[in-house]
Design a protein around this motif. Structure first.
Motif, PDB file in Angstrom:
ATOM      1  N   ARG A  77      -2.522   5.521   2.613  1.00 43.55           N
ATOM      2  CA  ARG A  77      -3.441   4.392   2.839  1.00 43.55           C
ATOM      3  C   ARG A  77      -2.861   3.419   3.851  1.00 43.55           C
ATOM      4  O   ARG A  77      -3.574   2.855   4.686  1.00 43.55           O
ATOM      5  CB  ARG A  77      -3.688   3.644   1.524  1.00 43.55           C
ATOM      6  CG  ARG A  77      -4.900   4.178   0.767  1.00 43.55           C
ATOM      7  CD  ARG A  77      -5.220   3.268  -0.404  1.00 43.55           C
ATOM      8  NE  ARG A  77      -5.650   1.941   0.017  1.00 43.55           N
ATOM      9  CZ  ARG A  77      -5.676   0.870  -0.785  1.00 43.55           C
ATOM     10  NH1 ARG A  77      -5.290   0.986  -2.032  1.00 43.55           N
ATOM     11  NH2 ARG A  77      -6.076  -0.300  -0.329  1.00 43.55           N
ATOM     12  N   TRP A  78      -1.560   3.206   3.773  1.00 39.45           N
ATOM     13  CA  TRP A  78      -0.848   2.298   4.685  1.00 39.45           C
ATOM     14  C   TRP A  78      -1.038   2.778   6.139  1.00 39.45           C
ATOM     15  O   TRP A  78      -1.337   1.994   7.038  1.00 39.45           O
ATOM     16  CB  TRP A  78       0.621   2.283   4.265  1.00 39.45           C
ATOM     17  CG  TRP A  78       1.613   1.667   5.177  1.00 39.45           C
ATOM     18  CD1 TRP A  78       1.927   0.338   5.263  1.00 39.45           C
ATOM     19  CD2 TRP A  78       2.479   2.333   6.103  1.00 39.45           C
ATOM     20  NE1 TRP A  78       2.926   0.154   6.189  1.00 39.45           N
ATOM     21  CE2 TRP A  78       3.280   1.350   6.705  1.00 39.45           C
ATOM     22  CE3 TRP A  78       2.649   3.669   6.471  1.00 39.45           C
ATOM     23  CZ2 TRP A  78       4.247   1.667   7.672  1.00 39.45           C
ATOM     24  CZ3 TRP A  78       3.602   3.983   7.416  1.00 39.45           C
ATOM     25  CH2 TRP A  78       4.390   2.987   8.007  1.00 39.45           C
TER      26      TRP A  78
ATOM     27  N   HIS B 116      -6.197  11.045  12.443  1.00 35.22           N
ATOM     28  CA  HIS B 116      -6.559   9.877  13.238  1.00 35.22           C
ATOM     29  C   HIS B 116      -6.657  10.331  14.704  1.00 35.22           C
ATOM     30  O   HIS B 116      -5.660  10.485  15.401  1.00 35.22           O
ATOM     31  CB  HIS B 116      -5.507   8.781  13.073  1.00 35.22           C
ATOM     32  CG  HIS B 116      -5.902   7.496  13.718  1.00 35.22           C
ATOM     33  ND1 HIS B 116      -6.891   6.682  13.208  1.00 35.22           N
ATOM     34  CD2 HIS B 116      -5.470   6.890  14.844  1.00 35.22           C
ATOM     35  CE1 HIS B 116      -7.051   5.636  13.988  1.00 35.22           C
ATOM     36  NE2 HIS B 116      -6.198   5.736  14.980  1.00 35.22           N
TER      37      HIS B 116
ATOM     38  N   ARG C 111     -12.193  -3.605  13.005  1.00 36.47           N
ATOM     39  CA  ARG C 111     -12.512  -3.203  11.632  1.00 36.47           C
ATOM     40  C   ARG C 111     -13.930  -3.638  11.233  1.00 36.47           C
ATOM     41  O   ARG C 111     -14.694  -2.887  10.664  1.00 36.47           O
ATOM     42  CB  ARG C 111     -11.537  -3.853  10.667  1.00 36.47           C
ATOM     43  CG  ARG C 111     -10.225  -3.161  10.625  1.00 36.47           C
ATOM     44  CD  ARG C 111      -9.581  -3.397   9.272  1.00 36.47           C
ATOM     45  NE  ARG C 111      -8.218  -2.909   9.339  1.00 36.47           N
ATOM     46  CZ  ARG C 111      -7.180  -3.652   9.686  1.00 36.47           C
ATOM     47  NH1 ARG C 111      -7.333  -4.918   9.943  1.00 36.47           N
ATOM     48  NH2 ARG C 111      -5.993  -3.135   9.762  1.00 36.47           N
TER      49      ARG C 111
ATOM     50  N   LYS D 200       0.835  -1.210   0.000  1.00 36.25           N
ATOM     51  CA  LYS D 200       0.000   0.000   0.000  1.00 36.25           C
ATOM     52  C   LYS D 200       0.867   1.257   0.000  1.00 36.25           C
ATOM     53  O   LYS D 200       1.947   1.248   0.587  1.00 36.25           O
ATOM     54  CB  LYS D 200      -0.893   0.021   1.248  1.00 36.25           C
ATOM     55  CG  LYS D 200      -1.940  -1.065   1.240  1.00 36.25           C
ATOM     56  CD  LYS D 200      -2.878  -1.000   2.413  1.00 36.25           C
ATOM     57  CE  LYS D 200      -3.887  -2.146   2.278  1.00 36.25           C
ATOM     58  NZ  LYS D 200      -4.813  -2.226   3.393  1.00 36.25           N
TER      59      LYS D 200
ATOM     60  N   LYS E   1      -3.451   4.884   7.318  1.00 37.21           N
ATOM     61  CA  LYS E   1      -4.853   4.941   7.719  1.00 37.21           C
ATOM     62  C   LYS E   1      -5.458   3.547   7.923  1.00 37.21           C
ATOM     63  O   LYS E   1      -6.191   3.306   8.883  1.00 37.21           O
ATOM     64  CB  LYS E   1      -5.622   5.698   6.626  1.00 37.21           C
ATOM     65  CG  LYS E   1      -7.019   6.077   7.013  1.00 37.21           C
ATOM     66  CD  LYS E   1      -7.593   7.072   6.018  1.00 37.21           C
ATOM     67  CE  LYS E   1      -9.093   7.134   6.232  1.00 37.21           C
ATOM     68  NZ  LYS E   1      -9.864   6.957   5.043  1.00 37.21           N
ATOM     69  N   GLU E   2      -5.118   2.626   7.026  1.00 36.62           N
ATOM     70  CA  GLU E   2      -5.799   1.328   7.048  1.00 36.62           C
ATOM     71  C   GLU E   2      -5.094   0.305   7.926  1.00 36.62           C
ATOM     72  O   GLU E   2      -5.730  -0.646   8.389  1.00 36.62           O
ATOM     73  CB  GLU E   2      -5.920   0.784   5.612  1.00 36.62           C
ATOM     74  CG  GLU E   2      -6.817   1.659   4.743  1.00 36.62           C
ATOM     75  CD  GLU E   2      -6.808   1.210   3.284  1.00 36.62           C
ATOM     76  OE1 GLU E   2      -6.320   0.111   2.980  1.00 36.62           O
ATOM     77  OE2 GLU E   2      -7.305   1.986   2.439  1.00 36.62           O
ATOM     78  N   GLU E   3      -3.803   0.466   8.154  1.00 33.95           N
ATOM     79  CA  GLU E   3      -3.061  -0.570   8.876  1.00 33.95           C
ATOM     80  C   GLU E   3      -2.397  -0.062  10.153  1.00 33.95           C
ATOM     81  O   GLU E   3      -2.601  -0.600  11.222  1.00 33.95           O
ATOM     82  CB  GLU E   3      -1.987  -1.188   7.960  1.00 33.95           C
ATOM     83  CG  GLU E   3      -2.531  -1.764   6.677  1.00 33.95           C
ATOM     84  CD  GLU E   3      -3.446  -2.972   6.872  1.00 33.95           C
ATOM     85  OE1 GLU E   3      -3.389  -3.617   7.928  1.00 33.95           O
ATOM     86  OE2 GLU E   3      -4.232  -3.260   5.949  1.00 33.95           O
TER      87      GLU E   3
END
Ligand SMILES: [Zn+2]
Length: 453
Positions: free
Chosen positions: A87-88, A163, A450, A83, A90-92
């Motif tokens: 995105r890396w 975040h 999630r 990613k 935010k998502e992980e």
């Protein structure tokens, strides 16, 4: 304690790249006292020493300096291999970090410090930005204390982060910086140190940058910020302030010789001049830049301009290792393929960045080189192996052949912390067992978080 490291091929990494092929190094407590060839007055020190290490068949060199990482991410290795940066995050990274508890920050930093030491990095700058509990930072310091690494805990922050669990008020940030400085800075004979910095160019308000920088000046702390890591990051300040990252920082008056720009992949000519004129430093993280497909920092331009460039692994979430030996080869190869000029960078350039320039990131001149009066942060490399020998040029072999597994023994501040590949004071198997258990638990939990969103 008086120690003699005998029979070593000593690589000093000084300006002249002096070597003692049949050499010895004598230290008292935490300081190097004598470096020489065996035929000189080594016998005198043999008699004086409390401990004698036979380093036959090995190189003795200064410890590498890992100038940028996020140790907590040892618990997130490999979770987001494919990613891009935003995105890396935010998502992980943010969701996983958000459910880690105080003890997890101790355990993850223990693994990270241990990996750094075992791969030859004796000093580490850990940008730590996860503060749901303010005591997470203390846990990182505890791990640095326990593992014996020279630890620079860079207390990182943002007062308007996208975040929200990571966001803190300015008052809390400044109070915490004061508390951590009083509690930890300079402890363990100066082995533990506080640094500080905003996480990124968009996550803090202008007054947060200005007031935190004033705190750094008042308390003589180094100041590190993620800068121009990707084009998106540059665009964020262009959209809001009409200024690129370094132009924005300079408009706030926060670029100086205590300022370190992690990444600096996308700087225009004007920004490069600002960095040079203010005496700031760049920390280059080639493996992470490749991993996240961020781009290539023009570090040889920086060096030509006189800008110091230190090296880092970046966090294990975007690397995924902490092997500074691997970073050496990546640094050289990335510049060569980028410029399509095989002569753009030499092994000595890379080694200077990983040691003497790294010491500048710590604000020190007694690290990153073996010389009389320097701190005894030492690494022994076992080079008599089929992937290294025969050796013609040790500095070349160090960059292009050696990997972290070739590190044999490590001293920090004169104390032996890794002996013949084993941690002296830590049960590594037990540590990894408990870390795997916790990481499994957190991974399951974050999947649940999630799904419930
Ligand atoms: Zn980073």
């Amino acid at each position: 304690m008086k120690q003699l490291i005998d029979n070593a091929w000593v690589l000093t990494f000084d300006e002249e790249w002096t070597e003692y092929k049949d050499g010895f190094l004598y230290l008292e407590d935490d300081v190097i006292q004598v470096i020489g060839n065996k035929d000189e007055d080594r016998n005198r020190y043999l008699g004086m020493s409390d401990e004698i290490f036979d380093a036959k068949g090995r190189w003795l060199m200064p410890g590498l300096i890992n100038a940028h990482t996020h140790l907590f991410q040892t618990f997130l290795r490999g979770l987001a291999d494919d990613k891009p940066l935003l995105r890396w995050l935010k998502e992980e990274i943010y969701p996983f970090a958000g459910i880690m508890e105080e003890e997890d920050f101790y355990l993850s930093a223990m693994v990270g410090c241990l990996e750094n030491l075992k791969c030859g990095a004796t000093s580490v700058i850990d940008q730590h930005y996860v503060h749901m509990s303010p005591y997470n930072s203390d846990k990182v310091f505890e791990a640095m204390m326990k593992t014996g690494i020279r630890g620079y805990n860079c207390r990182t922050f943002g007062n308007r982060l996208p975040h929200k669990p990571l966001e803190e008020s300015k008052e809390r940030i400044l109070n915490e910086l004061g508390r951590l400085k009083d509690t930890w800075h300079g402890r363990e004979n100066g082995r533990l140190n506080l640094m500080m910095g905003p996480l990124n160019p968009w996550g803090s308000t202008p007054d947060m940058f200005i007031d935190s920088y004033a705190f750094a000046v008042d308390n003589d702390l180094m100041y590190q910020i993620h800068t121009a890591e990707t084009e998106d990051v540059v665009q964020a300040t262009v959209d809001e302030y009409g200024l690129r990252n370094v132009e924005f920082f300079d408009s706030l008056g926060i670029v100086s010789s205590r300022t370190q720009l992690a990444h600096a992949v996308y700087l225009n000519d004007r920004e490069k001049e600002i960095v040079r004129d203010r005496g700031a430093l760049v920390v280059h993280n080639p493996v992470a830049n490749m991993y996240l497909a961020s781009g290539v920092a023009p570090i040889m331009d920086y060096r030509k301009m006189g800008i110091p460039v230190a090296l880092g692994t970046d966090g294990p979430g975007s690397n995924n290792s902490q092997d500074m030996m691997e970073v050496l080869k990546a640094t050289a190869c990335l510049q060569k393929v980028y410029s399509r000029d095989a002569m753009i960078i030499y092994p000595e350039d890379v080694l200077a960045m990983a040691t003497r320039d790294g010491a500048k990131a710590l604000g020190r001149d007694d690290l990153g080189v073996l010389k009389v009066g320097a701190k005894a942060d030492l690494v022994l490399i076992d080079w008599k192996k089929s992937h290294i020998a025969p050796v013609h040029k040790p500095h070349s072999a160090m960059v292009y052949n050696v990997n972290g597994n070739d590190v044999d023994s490590v001293w920090v501040d004169g104390k032996l912390v890794i002996h013949e590949k084993k941690a002296v004071d830590i049960d590594e198997t037990a540590l990894l067992d408990i870390c795997q258990e916790r990481a499994d638990y957190l991974y399951k939990k974050v999947q649940g978080v999630r799904i419930s969103r």
